[in-house]
Design a protein around this motif. Structure first.
Motif, PDB file in Angstrom:
ATOM      1  N   GLN A   1       1.825   1.830  -3.505  1.00 34.97           N
ATOM      2  CA  GLN A   1       0.730   2.458  -4.242  1.00 34.97           C
ATOM      3  C   GLN A   1       0.675   3.966  -3.979  1.00 34.97           C
ATOM      4  O   GLN A   1       0.307   4.746  -4.862  1.00 34.97           O
ATOM      5  CB  GLN A   1      -0.608   1.833  -3.838  1.00 34.97           C
ATOM      6  CG  GLN A   1      -0.789   0.389  -4.297  1.00 34.97           C
ATOM      7  CD  GLN A   1      -2.138  -0.162  -3.914  1.00 34.97           C
ATOM      8  OE1 GLN A   1      -3.181   0.310  -4.384  1.00 34.97           O
ATOM      9  NE2 GLN A   1      -2.151  -1.168  -3.052  1.00 34.97           N
ATOM     10  N   ALA A   2       1.058   4.372  -2.765  1.00 36.82           N
ATOM     11  CA  ALA A   2       0.954   5.786  -2.390  1.00 36.82           C
ATOM     12  C   ALA A   2       2.081   6.633  -2.945  1.00 36.82           C
ATOM     13  O   ALA A   2       1.893   7.814  -3.241  1.00 36.82           O
ATOM     14  CB  ALA A   2       0.906   5.927  -0.861  1.00 36.82           C
TER      15      ALA A   2
ATOM     16  N   ARG B   1       0.827  -1.206   0.000  1.00 33.61           N
ATOM     17  CA  ARG B   1       0.000   0.000   0.000  1.00 33.61           C
ATOM     18  C   ARG B   1       0.860   1.255   0.000  1.00 33.61           C
ATOM     19  O   ARG B   1       0.469   2.281  -0.580  1.00 33.61           O
ATOM     20  CB  ARG B   1      -0.937  -0.010   1.214  1.00 33.61           C
ATOM     21  CG  ARG B   1      -2.097  -0.995   1.043  1.00 33.61           C
ATOM     22  CD  ARG B   1      -3.017  -1.024   2.235  1.00 33.61           C
ATOM     23  NE  ARG B   1      -4.163  -1.893   1.993  1.00 33.61           N
ATOM     24  CZ  ARG B   1      -5.034  -2.266   2.926  1.00 33.61           C
ATOM     25  NH1 ARG B   1      -4.891  -1.816   4.173  1.00 33.61           N
ATOM     26  NH2 ARG B   1      -6.034  -3.064   2.635  1.00 33.61           N
ATOM     27  N   ASP B   2       2.019   1.197   0.632  1.00 36.04           N
ATOM     28  CA  ASP B   2       2.920   2.345   0.591  1.00 36.04           C
ATOM     29  C   ASP B   2       3.457   2.542  -0.818  1.00 36.04           C
ATOM     30  O   ASP B   2       3.617   3.676  -1.275  1.00 36.04           O
ATOM     31  CB  ASP B   2       4.067   2.159   1.589  1.00 36.04           C
ATOM     32  CG  ASP B   2       4.749   3.476   1.930  1.00 36.04           C
ATOM     33  OD1 ASP B   2       4.050   4.501   2.029  1.00 36.04           O
ATOM     34  OD2 ASP B   2       5.977   3.485   2.098  1.00 36.04           O
TER      35      ASP B   2
ATOM     36  N   ALA C   1      -2.352   0.454   7.423  1.00 36.81           N
ATOM     37  CA  ALA C   1      -2.590   1.107   6.138  1.00 36.81           C
ATOM     38  C   ALA C   1      -1.482   2.113   5.886  1.00 36.81           C
ATOM     39  O   ALA C   1      -0.702   2.432   6.788  1.00 36.81           O
ATOM     40  CB  ALA C   1      -3.950   1.795   6.112  1.00 36.81           C
TER      41      ALA C   1
ATOM     42  N   ASP D   1      -0.765   5.883   3.704  1.00 39.79           N
ATOM     43  CA  ASP D   1      -1.238   6.968   2.852  1.00 39.79           C
ATOM     44  C   ASP D   1      -0.259   8.123   2.996  1.00 39.79           C
ATOM     45  O   ASP D   1       0.511   8.176   3.953  1.00 39.79           O
ATOM     46  CB  ASP D   1      -2.649   7.409   3.225  1.00 39.79           C
ATOM     47  CG  ASP D   1      -3.329   8.180   2.095  1.00 39.79           C
ATOM     48  OD1 ASP D   1      -2.689   8.361   1.032  1.00 39.79           O
ATOM     49  OD2 ASP D   1      -4.484   8.597   2.270  1.00 39.79           O
ATOM     50  N   ARG D   2      -0.253   9.012   2.040  1.00 40.62           N
ATOM     51  CA  ARG D   2       0.645  10.154   2.070  1.00 40.62           C
ATOM     52  C   ARG D   2      -0.167  11.418   1.855  1.00 40.62           C
ATOM     53  O   ARG D   2      -0.815  11.578   0.817  1.00 40.62           O
ATOM     54  CB  ARG D   2       1.702  10.039   0.962  1.00 40.62           C
ATOM     55  CG  ARG D   2       2.560   8.788   1.060  1.00 40.62           C
ATOM     56  CD  ARG D   2       3.687   8.948   2.037  1.00 40.62           C
ATOM     57  NE  ARG D   2       4.414   7.689   2.223  1.00 40.62           N
ATOM     58  CZ  ARG D   2       5.652   7.605   2.661  1.00 40.62           C
ATOM     59  NH1 ARG D   2       6.309   8.701   2.978  1.00 40.62           N
ATOM     60  NH2 ARG D   2       6.239   6.437   2.820  1.00 40.62           N
TER      61      ARG D   2
ATOM     62  N   ARG E   1       2.117  14.096  -1.435  1.00 43.23           N
ATOM     63  CA  ARG E   1       2.574  13.147  -2.437  1.00 43.23           C
ATOM     64  C   ARG E   1       3.922  13.589  -3.001  1.00 43.23           C
ATOM     65  O   ARG E   1       4.187  14.787  -3.135  1.00 43.23           O
ATOM     66  CB  ARG E   1       1.557  13.051  -3.574  1.00 43.23           C
ATOM     67  CG  ARG E   1       0.189  12.561  -3.122  1.00 43.23           C
ATOM     68  CD  ARG E   1       0.139  11.070  -3.013  1.00 43.23           C
ATOM     69  NE  ARG E   1      -1.114  10.584  -2.436  1.00 43.23           N
ATOM     70  CZ  ARG E   1      -1.516   9.331  -2.512  1.00 43.23           C
ATOM     71  NH1 ARG E   1      -0.768   8.434  -3.143  1.00 43.23           N
ATOM     72  NH2 ARG E   1      -2.648   8.948  -1.957  1.00 43.23           N
TER      73      ARG E   1
END
Length: 244
Positions: free
Chosen positions: A88-89, A85-86, A124, A126-127, A130
């Motif tokens: 993907q972020a 998931r990281d 999870a 998320d950033r 970005r």
């Protein structure tokens, strides 16, 4: 050792060694003769494993999707989910999509209870901020790095000064908020970091530096890591000072 256990051990050896791995090495790992090893390779192929290579050349495991899924414990599943998931972020679009697909494939391969845990993992990533989008084809850069091919780029440094660089690409790292190429700069005659969002007009040359990438990467990390500040102390100014 049962034949089933021996075949499982052979699969693990094929996964562990850098391909192509010789039959002699595999036979030593599994404690069998070369003749038995050749039969075991064919048995794995019959079960669905795609194993490239022949006797006298060496073997490489390409795919083992038809074999029973590898089991993970609960924390290993959480670690895999968090890592993908990281990706993907923060990754470029191609790699982010690959991470999403990998999670989907892994979920399909796991037993129901573990697939449920993967789908509803506690952790999870998320950033809020970005990373800057690379201005080159990162997939082509990754391939050039794997192929150990020298690249040419137009590069803009922290002061906005453009230069043309010839670089041996060694690896890509994510430092704080930006993606950076670690490479040997032919212009500076030294190892340098190159921010991917400051690179333009990537061209792959026919010049090869194989097989020196791995030892060069180790040396580059030793040289450059002293210039990388601790995350808590890293500011925009200090990050830029580490760029070439």
């Amino acid at each position: 050792m049962s034949r089933t256990a021996r075949l499982f051990q052979l699969m693990q050896s094929l996964r562990r060694h850098a391909p192509p791995v010789t039959a002699a090495q595999l036979a030593e790992d599994t404690g069998v003769s070369l003749r038995t090893l050749y039969r075991d390779i064919e048995a794995l192929r019959g079960l669905g494993a795609i194993i490239d290579g022949t006797a006298g050349y060496g073997y490489a495991l390409t795919e083992d999707a038809a074999l029973p899924p590898m089991m993970f414990d609960d924390e290993e599943i959480e670690a895999i989910v968090l890592g993908l998931r990281d990706v993907q972020a923060i990754a470029d679009p191609h790699l982010a999509r690959a991470a999403k697909n990998a999670l989907t494939k892994l979920q399909a391969r796991l037993p129901d209870t573990q697939a449920h845990r993967l789908k509803y993992a506690v952790l999870a990533a998320d950033r809020i901020i970005r990373p800057p989008q690379p201005t080159i084809d990162v997939r082509a850069l990754r391939q050039a790095t794997w192929d150990e091919r020298t690249i040419q780029i137009d590069y803009v440094d922290v002061h906005g000064t453009p230069t043309q660089r010839c670089v041996d690409p060694l690896g890509i790292v994510f430092l704080k908020e930006t993606h950076n190429l670690i490479g040997w700069c032919h212009l500076r005659k030294a190892y340098r970091n190159f921010r991917l969002d400051r690179m333009r007009n990537l061209a792959i040359t026919s010049r090869s530096f194989r097989p020196r990438r791995i030892p060069m990467l180790r040396e580059a990390i030793d040289v450059l890591s002293s210039c990388w500040p601790e995350p808590s102390a890293m500011t925009a100014e200090s990050r830029d000072s580490a760029q070439s």
